[in-house]
Every structure is written in C-alpha cells, then in structure tokens.
Design an enzyme around this catalytic site. Structure first.
Site, PDB file in Angstrom:
ATOM      1  N   GLU A  38       6.564  -9.118 -26.941  1.00 17.89           N
ATOM      2  CA  GLU A  38       7.561  -9.974 -27.605  1.00 17.89           C
ATOM      3  C   GLU A  38       6.885 -10.922 -28.596  1.00 17.89           C
ATOM      4  O   GLU A  38       7.405 -11.176 -29.679  1.00 17.89           O
ATOM      5  CB  GLU A  38       8.366 -10.745 -26.553  1.00 17.89           C
ATOM      6  N   GLY A  88       6.181 -10.123 -22.338  1.00 17.51           N
ATOM      7  CA  GLY A  88       6.122 -11.246 -23.270  1.00 17.51           C
ATOM      8  C   GLY A  88       5.039 -11.050 -24.323  1.00 17.51           C
ATOM      9  O   GLY A  88       5.136 -11.592 -25.430  1.00 17.51           O
ATOM     10  N   ALA A  93       4.382 -12.434 -19.609  1.00 16.73           N
ATOM     11  CA  ALA A  93       4.563 -13.762 -19.025  1.00 16.73           C
ATOM     12  C   ALA A  93       3.727 -13.808 -17.745  1.00 16.73           C
ATOM     13  O   ALA A  93       3.361 -12.770 -17.196  1.00 16.73           O
ATOM     14  CB  ALA A  93       6.029 -13.978 -18.700  1.00 16.73           C
ATOM     15  N   GLU A 144       9.321  -4.931 -17.960  1.00 21.31           N
ATOM     16  CA  GLU A 144      10.005  -5.917 -17.109  1.00 21.31           C
ATOM     17  C   GLU A 144      10.843  -5.287 -16.003  1.00 21.31           C
ATOM     18  O   GLU A 144      10.956  -5.833 -14.906  1.00 21.31           O
ATOM     19  CB  GLU A 144      10.898  -6.826 -17.969  1.00 21.31           C
TER      20      GLU A 144
HETATM   21  N1  CAA Z   1       1.023 -12.393 -14.716  1.00 21.85           N
HETATM   22  C1  CAA Z   1       0.183 -12.871 -13.784  1.00 21.85           C
HETATM   23  N2  CAA Z   1      -0.839 -12.178 -13.282  1.00 21.85           N
HETATM   24  C2  CAA Z   1      -1.028 -10.946 -13.770  1.00 21.85           C
HETATM   25  C3  CAA Z   1      -0.203 -10.381 -14.743  1.00 21.85           C
HETATM   26  C4  CAA Z   1       0.861 -11.158 -15.233  1.00 21.85           C
HETATM   27  N3  CAA Z   1       1.672 -10.715 -16.191  1.00 21.85           N
HETATM   28  N4  CAA Z   1      -0.633  -9.132 -15.019  1.00 21.85           N
HETATM   29  C5  CAA Z   1      -1.706  -8.932 -14.232  1.00 21.85           C
HETATM   30  N5  CAA Z   1      -1.950 -10.030 -13.494  1.00 21.85           N
HETATM   31  C6  CAA Z   1      -3.059 -10.250 -12.545  1.00 21.85           C
HETATM   32  C7  CAA Z   1      -2.970  -9.339 -11.329  1.00 21.85           C
HETATM   33  O1  CAA Z   1      -2.154  -9.923 -10.327  1.00 21.85           O
HETATM   34  C8  CAA Z   1      -4.429  -9.259 -10.940  1.00 21.85           C
HETATM   35  O2  CAA Z   1      -4.739 -10.433 -10.247  1.00 21.85           O
HETATM   36  P1  CAA Z   1      -5.822 -10.403  -9.068  1.00 21.85           P
HETATM   37  O3  CAA Z   1      -7.092  -9.924  -9.671  1.00 21.85           O
HETATM   38  O4  CAA Z   1      -5.850 -11.789  -8.569  1.00 21.85           O
HETATM   39  O5  CAA Z   1      -5.275  -9.436  -8.059  1.00 21.85           O
HETATM   40  C9  CAA Z   1      -5.162  -9.306 -12.271  1.00 21.85           C
HETATM   41  O6  CAA Z   1      -4.250  -9.869 -13.205  1.00 21.85           O
HETATM   42  C10 CAA Z   1      -5.589  -7.959 -12.787  1.00 21.85           C
HETATM   43  O7  CAA Z   1      -4.456  -7.087 -12.758  1.00 21.85           O
HETATM   44  P2  CAA Z   1      -4.599  -5.545 -12.393  1.00 21.85           P
HETATM   45  O8  CAA Z   1      -5.377  -5.402 -11.140  1.00 21.85           O
HETATM   46  O9  CAA Z   1      -3.236  -4.986 -12.432  1.00 21.85           O
HETATM   47  O10 CAA Z   1      -5.496  -5.056 -13.610  1.00 21.85           O
HETATM   48  P3  CAA Z   1      -5.461  -3.677 -14.384  1.00 21.85           P
HETATM   49  O11 CAA Z   1      -6.556  -3.773 -15.363  1.00 21.85           O
HETATM   50  O12 CAA Z   1      -5.415  -2.545 -13.439  1.00 21.85           O
HETATM   51  O13 CAA Z   1      -4.056  -3.645 -15.155  1.00 21.85           O
HETATM   52  C11 CAA Z   1      -2.277  -4.481 -16.532  1.00 21.85           C
HETATM   53  C12 CAA Z   1      -3.785  -4.532 -16.173  1.00 21.85           C
HETATM   54  C13 CAA Z   1      -1.926  -3.106 -17.098  1.00 21.85           C
HETATM   55  C14 CAA Z   1      -2.030  -5.547 -17.541  1.00 21.85           C
HETATM   56  C15 CAA Z   1      -1.461  -4.714 -15.247  1.00 21.85           C
HETATM   57  O14 CAA Z   1      -1.952  -5.869 -14.594  1.00 21.85           O
HETATM   58  C16 CAA Z   1       0.008  -4.935 -15.479  1.00 21.85           C
HETATM   59  O15 CAA Z   1       0.734  -3.996 -15.658  1.00 21.85           O
HETATM   60  N6  CAA Z   1       0.443  -6.217 -15.449  1.00 21.85           N
HETATM   61  C17 CAA Z   1       1.844  -6.550 -15.499  1.00 21.85           C
HETATM   62  C18 CAA Z   1       2.402  -6.425 -16.874  1.00 21.85           C
HETATM   63  C19 CAA Z   1       3.837  -6.860 -16.882  1.00 21.85           C
HETATM   64  O16 CAA Z   1       4.638  -6.467 -16.067  1.00 21.85           O
HETATM   65  N7  CAA Z   1       4.192  -7.710 -17.857  1.00 21.85           N
HETATM   66  C20 CAA Z   1       5.516  -8.215 -17.996  1.00 21.85           C
HETATM   67  C21 CAA Z   1       5.615  -9.550 -17.362  1.00 21.85           C
HETATM   68  S1  CAA Z   1       7.272 -10.156 -17.350  1.00 21.85           S
HETATM   69  C22 CAA Z   1       7.520 -10.745 -18.890  1.00 21.85           C
HETATM   70  O17 CAA Z   1       6.655 -10.740 -19.713  1.00 21.85           O
HETATM   71  C23 CAA Z   1       8.900 -11.238 -19.091  1.00 21.85           C
HETATM   72  C24 CAA Z   1       9.161 -11.773 -20.414  1.00 21.85           C
HETATM   73  O18 CAA Z   1       9.906 -11.179 -21.150  1.00 21.85           O
HETATM   74  C25 CAA Z   1       8.646 -13.030 -20.840  1.00 21.85           C
END
Ligand code: CAA
Length: 712
Positions: free
Chosen positions: A113, A110, A67, A133
């Site tokens: 999911e 998500g 998400a 999450e």
């Molecule tokens: N939402 C919004 N922005 C996100 C994002 C997300 N889920 N994941 C990453 N970004 C953004 C970061 O903030 C970053 O933005 P900036 O460049 O402006 O700083 C950009 O994307 C790149 O992220 P990283 O620097 O972290 O890039 P990376 O290549 O090192 O890592 C990744 C990529 C492994 C996907 C890492 O970003 C990550 O772990 N993201 C979070 C994943 C996560 O927690 N997902 C669950 C979300 S909650 C959910 O999904 C609930 C549900 O059940 C619906």
C-alpha cells in the site's frame, strides 16, 4: 552525507536524490515510529530545494512486509491504539517531487500500500508483492482496496485481495502494478530512474480513474467473484469483505471509499475469524522456538539426501528436496517398485506443469536431481537419509541397522514413521543421537506439515538442522514428543473412532461428514478414511488393540467394511462408492449394511443433530489434545493448532482445535465432555488439564509446561 531521522527510518542523499531507507528488522513492518519517520523524510524532500526526487527503499533483506501484526493483537485485546497509515500514504502521494519506490524481497500488505502511494514503482526481478491480509482474516486497511483497482483494474485487484497469495515481480510488471524491473544494483538503478523523472509532474494513484470500469462491466465481475469466494472460502467473511471494499472504490470518491474500507476493515479485525487467523500466524512462527535448543545451535550441513522406499511417501519426499535443489538418491528393493515410483513423480510434475506451477525446464532439472538406485552403495556420501518403507517395526529396524552400517558418521538418520516408537527404531543403530522422526503428510510434496519426532537421545544439533531444513524446503516443522501416533494421529484416531460411533448410533455417514465440512473442516472424517485407505487405520487398530482398556467400547463398522474388501477410493468403495474419476457418491449398500449390523448388535438408533456431531468430533480432538499438552508431547497449545491447521484440514478461521476450545470457553467444553462421558462411556473421560483449566478459568493458550518436548 547521512542524516539519521530515527533508528527506524534513515535519510541519506545521492546528490540531488534523497534516499529514504526503512530499517525495522527483521521484515521492516510498519511498527510505531516507521510511518512518522517516513512522514518526516517526505517533509524534508518537499522543503529542501536541492532535492529533486526521492527513492524509498527497505534496509536488510526485504522491503516493508506490512503493518505490524502485533499492533492488531494489542488493539483487539484493548492494549493499544489504532494504527493510522492513511495520512502517511497521502503525504507520500502529495509530495511535490517524485517518490520512487524500490522493492526487494517482499512488499506485502501495508508495504504494498505504501508502494501504491508512491509515484513510480520499481523492483528487483526476484521480489514479490501481494495483499495477504485475508490470510489474517482482514482486508487491506491503508487504501489498498481503493488504489489497487486504480492501478491494475477491478478484476486483478480482487484476485490479489481475495486469494492473498503474493505474485512475482514479472507478473506485477505485466499487470501494471510495477513500472520497471531493475537488474543488478537496485538502489543505484532506482536513483538513476529518480533522476530521469525528477522535475516531471507527479502522478497520484488516487486520481487515476480510467481502470475502475463502468457499472455494466463491473456488475458481472463482482457477482462472479462473490460466487467464487463463497465456494472456495466457505464460511469466511474477509474475502467477501475485500470485494465489498473494492466495489466501494468503483462507486465512491477516493476519500469516501477509504472511509468505507476502514469500516469494513474494523469489522473483520474484531471478528473471531481474524483473531483465530492472527493466532495461527504467530503460532506457526512460534513452533520454530524450542526452549532448550537455542537459535544459535550449530546445524549440520545437508547438501545431499538419500531416501529408502520409492512408494507414495518416498517419492513425494524426494520431490520436496529436489524442488529445493538438493540432490536425492531414491532407493527401493526391486526395479518394478523403483520404476513405479519414478513414474508417479513424473506424473505429479506433469500435473504441476499443466497447472502452471512449474515450467518444464524446472521440472527437467528436478528430475535430474533424483537418482534411482537398487543398492545402498551411494549412501555413504549422503548427509541425511529418510526412511519411508512399510510401516511395521521389524522392517524399519532392519533398514536402520543397514543404514548404521552404510552411512557415514554424522549423517542424520530419519524415519518417516507415522506411529511407531522412534526410540525403538533408534535402538537398532549405534548412533541414536543422530536418529529422528520426520513424519511427512501425504501427499508429501503438497502438504506443508512436518512433525519432527524427538527421540530420547536425538541431539540438539540434529533437531536444529531438521527445523532449518524444513523451512528451507517450504515445510512447517513442529517438534513433537515420541508417543503413539505422535500429536496429529494420536488425536485423529479418537476423532475417526467417534465418527464411527455416530454412525453406529444412527447418523448417516453423509450426515457426519457434511456436519463437519459445513463447520469448516476441509473433508469429513469418513471421506478422509476412504482417501487414505480404510485398511491403514484397520491395521493400526489391530496392532494396538491389546493396549485398549478392557471393556472399552470399540467401533466395528470400518472393520467390517475392510473385511469386505471396501478399502476406500483405491478399491472403488469404502464408506462411499467412487466412479472411475474417484468422484464420491452415497452408497445405499453401506446404509443398508450399517442398519442391519446395528440391529444385530442391538445398538439403539436415534436422530443425531449436526451440533452433536460437531461437538463430539471436535471436543474429542480437544480432550486428547489436552492430554498431549499436559504430558508434554507438544510444547504449546499453538503447536497442536499448527499441526491441525497444516496437516488435517482444520479451518484457519477457527484457529486450530485448542484455540477454538479457548474461544468457546473451557468450562463449556468441559461440561459437554462430562455429559458425553456420562452418556457414551469411559473413552470420554475428561483430560485432567481440561478439568483444571475449566475450574480455574484458564486457557490452553496460557498453559506452560516445561522446557523440553517429552519422550516416551
Ligand atoms: N508484523 C509483525 N511481525 C512480523 C510481520 C508483520 N507484518 N511479518 C513477519 N513478522 C515477524 C515474524 O513474526 C517473525 O518473528 P519472530 O522471528 O519473532 O518469530 C519474523 O518477523 C520473521 O518472520 P518469518 O519467520 O515469517 O520470516 P520469513 O523470512 O520466513 O518470511 C515474510 C517473511 C514473507 C515477510 C513473512 O513473515 C510474512 O508473510 N509476513 C506477514 C506479511 C503480512 O501478512 N503482511 C500484511 C500485514 S497486515 C497489513 O499490512 C494490513 C494493512 O493493510 C495495513
């Protein structure tokens, strides 16, 4: 033929197979517009008789990473509406034709999911999938806690949802989360697979109930998982919440289970814990943004590294770079030290193999990358050198003067100093613009934090290179200014000093440590001292005593312990005593000594509450943090938080010291600091920034100072 659905979701065809591509860089988060785009594409698949199946894939470097976390921030700050993913996932699952998901990069939160709602799940061999999450203080909120146990069973689902660590595609295949790995061209493989399954009846994950187990089987699993979560994730609510939601999957029909999941999700999302963890997520990404160093600043290629000093730090740093495939020359002055260093590296790797973190082949390859040496002869080829010798200025200066002689022009010269002035070190070279501080934390191969210390003349290219390199080797680098102790240790010194004052005023060492671990710190301050060696802070105290304000209260207990030879774990006794396995227990001798010393010094003794211990310890960090922030030695409050979360065992669910202070309210923090100032003396003088923000209703999080990190 390509038809654009929207900028975010594209619809193309490979004859009878539709290809739905998510295109929301950088990580294909499910931002507004993406779920709608997917729904429209599914509708087309359903309505077009010439389409027999569809592939859902991510554009760019990854599948959907979850998400859009920004939406959660908007929701809880009252600026946005609810994100609804469940209906989109039901539409995918109810599609009359098979939907095959093709995962590369990451399918997280998500994103996974969405994949669970598809009828078949394929992935590239190097993909990773997970429900992270809990790292944001929440649980899966789009049916993940309901579909996952139906696919992989209750136990594995609980593991994924409580640990939060993504798993490799091979493991996901093994546990039944994936149907197949595709070597080579993922899209072509997925289209071919879709063609094979086209025409077959679709299988809906939500209708699979055979892996959900019986109450008799599940009862002990839930009890054990809750026990483990309470121990491992002390004070945290989201892991237990994830278990509750998975339990609901085993007891309620799917739709009711989803309602329960949504209720639990909301409770987590609106909690202070989740807000703190989401802050930590963004703060960790923000640290990479340095206002006066643009993103496109050219980096210096670093393909080889040399390290001076094969001790604990040097050896750990060698492992960090070898693990990332970068060859390392490891130098020490004498053969015995070099042999000891190599043996420690080997021992650390053996532990990693035993724990299943690395394979033996991987370790063998890494060991080959580390080349021990007694001379500087190979240093001329190194792109970067990290000095990790004894922490005194004359030794460091000598090493840097030598590096200046032997290293090629353009090589980065870094010092792993934890307290010393980087400009003074740089002055012993003829190329201060190539000198920088790289302060790793011990054990360097484990701890994520790296403080990058900006010298007055460190060049932007050198800083940009080190920031990028840190990311490549799996570290979180925070740029800090050049002041005594930099950011982390500058705050930590008053923190351990205050712990001693508490003991001097009557608190037992165990009471100080347990008040803080109960509050959430990974270890208590006195136990941390024992771990690192009490002689370390002792030396620093002695070296800088002349800088203390005259008449300022000085702690004395630790000095006495050190002078008795009680240096901590390494000597079997410090604040605590240690058995052969380094297990700590209270030491009545320390209690008796402290009582005697306090009586001799005439320090009044009293009962000290856990609340006072925590307030004094945490607010002393905050007060020093405020000075650091105002003086510009940290760029943002979030940078200080990132340092404490990744290097000092600060609990993630409290967001770091500065975030925590903001949540308590700076007026309240300031009042308490003033109270301590009155009672305990000048070292509690409130930081001007804390005072100002408290008086104006401000927050550290909103404080902006200037574009660059200050230097001494
Ligand atoms: N939402 C919004 N922005 C996100 C994002 C997300 N889920 N994941 C990453 N970004 C953004 C970061 O903030 C970053 O933005 P900036 O460049 O402006 O700083 C950009 O994307 C790149 O992220 P990283 O620097 O972290 O890039 P990376 O290549 O090192 O890592 C990744 C990529 C492994 C996907 C890492 O970003 C990550 O772990 N993201 C979070 C994943 C996560 O927690 N997902 C669950 C979300 S909650 C959910 O999904 C609930 C549900 O059940 C619906």
């Amino acid at each position: 033929m390509e038809t654009q659905m929207s900028d975010l979701v594209q619809f193309t065809r490979d004859n009878d197979i539709a290809v739905i591509t998510i295109n929301n860089p950088p990580v294909n988060a499910l931002s507004p517009g993406v779920p709608q785009g997917i729904e429209e594409a599914i509708e087309r698949v359903n309505n077009d008789p010439s389409i027999r199946a569809a592939v859902l894939i991510g554009g760019g470097k990854t599948f959907i990473a979850g998400a859009d976390i920004n939406m959660f921030v908007q929701m809880t700050s009252g600026k946005g509406g609810r994100i609804r993913l469940l209906p989109t996932l039901l539409k995918i699952e109810d599609c009359k034709k098979p939907i095959v998901v093709a995962i590369h990069g990451n399918a997280l939160g998500g994103g996974l999911e969405v994949a669970q709602a598809c009828h078949y799940r394929l992935a590239a061999p190097d993909a990773r999938v997970g429900q992270p999450e809990v790292t944001l203080g929440i649980i899966p909120g789009a049916g993940g806690t309901q579909r996952l146990p139906r696919l992989i069973g209750v136990e594995k689902a609980m593991e994924l949802c409580t640990v939060g660590k993504p798993i490799k595609a091979s493991e996901a295949l093994q546990c039944g989360l994936l149907d197949k790995l595709i070597e080579g061209d993922l899209l072509a493989g997925a289209v071919a697979f879709a063609r094979e399954v086209a025409g077959k009846p679709v299988r809906k994950t939500r209708e699979l109930n055979d892996k959900l187990g019986t109450p008799e089987q599940n009862g002990p699993l839930f009890a054990a998982a809750r026990d483990a979560a309470r121990k491992k994730y002390r004070n945290m609510i989201c892991q237990l919440a994830a278990i509750d939601a998975i339990e609901a999957a085993t007891k309620l029909p799917f739709e009711k289970g989803c309602e329960e999941e949504a209720r639990i999700f909301d409770t987590c999302l609106w909690s202070d814990q989740s807000k703190a963890q989401i802050h930590a997520f963004f703060a960790e990404r923000e640290v990479a943004k340095i206002p006066d160093i643009p993103k496109d600043t050219p980096a210096i290629p670093v393909n080889s590294l040399a390290i001076v000093g094969a001790g604990t730090m040097g050896g750990g740093i060698a492992m960090v770079f070898a693990n990332a495939g970068i060859p390392v020359i490891l130098k020490d002055a004498d053969q015995a030290a070099l042999d000891r260093g190599r043996a420690t590296i080997q021992k650390n790797y053996a532990t990693s193999v035993k724990r299943g973190r690395f394979t033996q082949e991987f370790v063998d390859e890494r060991m080959k990358l580390i080349k021990p040496t007694l001379t500087y002869s190979d240093f001329a080829n190194a792109d970067m050198v990290i000095e990790a010798v004894f922490e005194t200025m004359p030794v460091k200066k000598e090493v840097f003067a030598e590096l200046d002689r032997v290293c090629k022009r353009g090589a980065i010269l870094a010092s792993n100093t934890s307290t010393l002035n980087i400009d003074e070190i740089a002055a012993s070279t003829s190329r201060a613009e190539f000198v920088i501080g790289t302060h790793f934390f011990s054990p360097a191969n484990v701890m994520r934090l790296l403080e990058l210390v900006r010298g007055r003349r460190s060049s932007k290219e050198v800083i940009a290179t080190c920031m990028q390199l840190a990311k490549k080797v799996g570290k979180v680098a925070v740029l800090v200014g050049n002041c005594r102790g930099f950011v982390g240790n500058r705050m930590f010194l008053p923190y351990i000093r205050e712990a001693q004052f508490l003991v001097e005023e009557g608190a037992a060492p165990e009471a100080v440590d347990s008040a803080l671990t109960d509050w959430g710190m990974a270890m208590g301050p006195l136990a941390v001292g024992d771990l690192g060696g009490l002689d370390v802070a002792y030396r620093i105290r002695k070296e800088y005593r002349h800088l203390e304000k005259p008449g300022a209260r000085q702690p004395y207990v630790e000095d006495h312990l050190v002078e008795m030879g009680r240096l901590g774990q390494k000597t079997g006794s410090g604040w605590y005593k240690y058995d052969a396995d380094r297990r700590a227990s209270s030491d009545p001798e320390v209690a008796a000594l402290v009582r005697k010393w306090n009586a001799e010094k005439g320090i009044p003794q009293r009962q000290i509450s856990a609340e006072e211990i925590v307030d004094r310890e945490i607010y002393v960090l905050v007060n020093e943090g405020a000075r650091i922030l105002e003086d510009g030695y940290a760029l943002r409050a979030g940078d200080i938080d990132t340092i404490y979360l990744n290097g000092y065992g600060f609990p993630s669910y409290r967001g770091g010291p500065m975030w925590y202070a903001d949540t308590v309210g700076l007026k309240k923090v300031y009042d308490r600091v003033c109270e301590f100032h009155q009672k305990h003396g000048q070292h509690w003088e409130p930081a001007p920034l804390l005072k100002r923000l408290a008086e104006t209703g401000g927050k550290f999080a909103d404080f902006q100072r200037g574009p660059a990190t200050a230097t001494a």
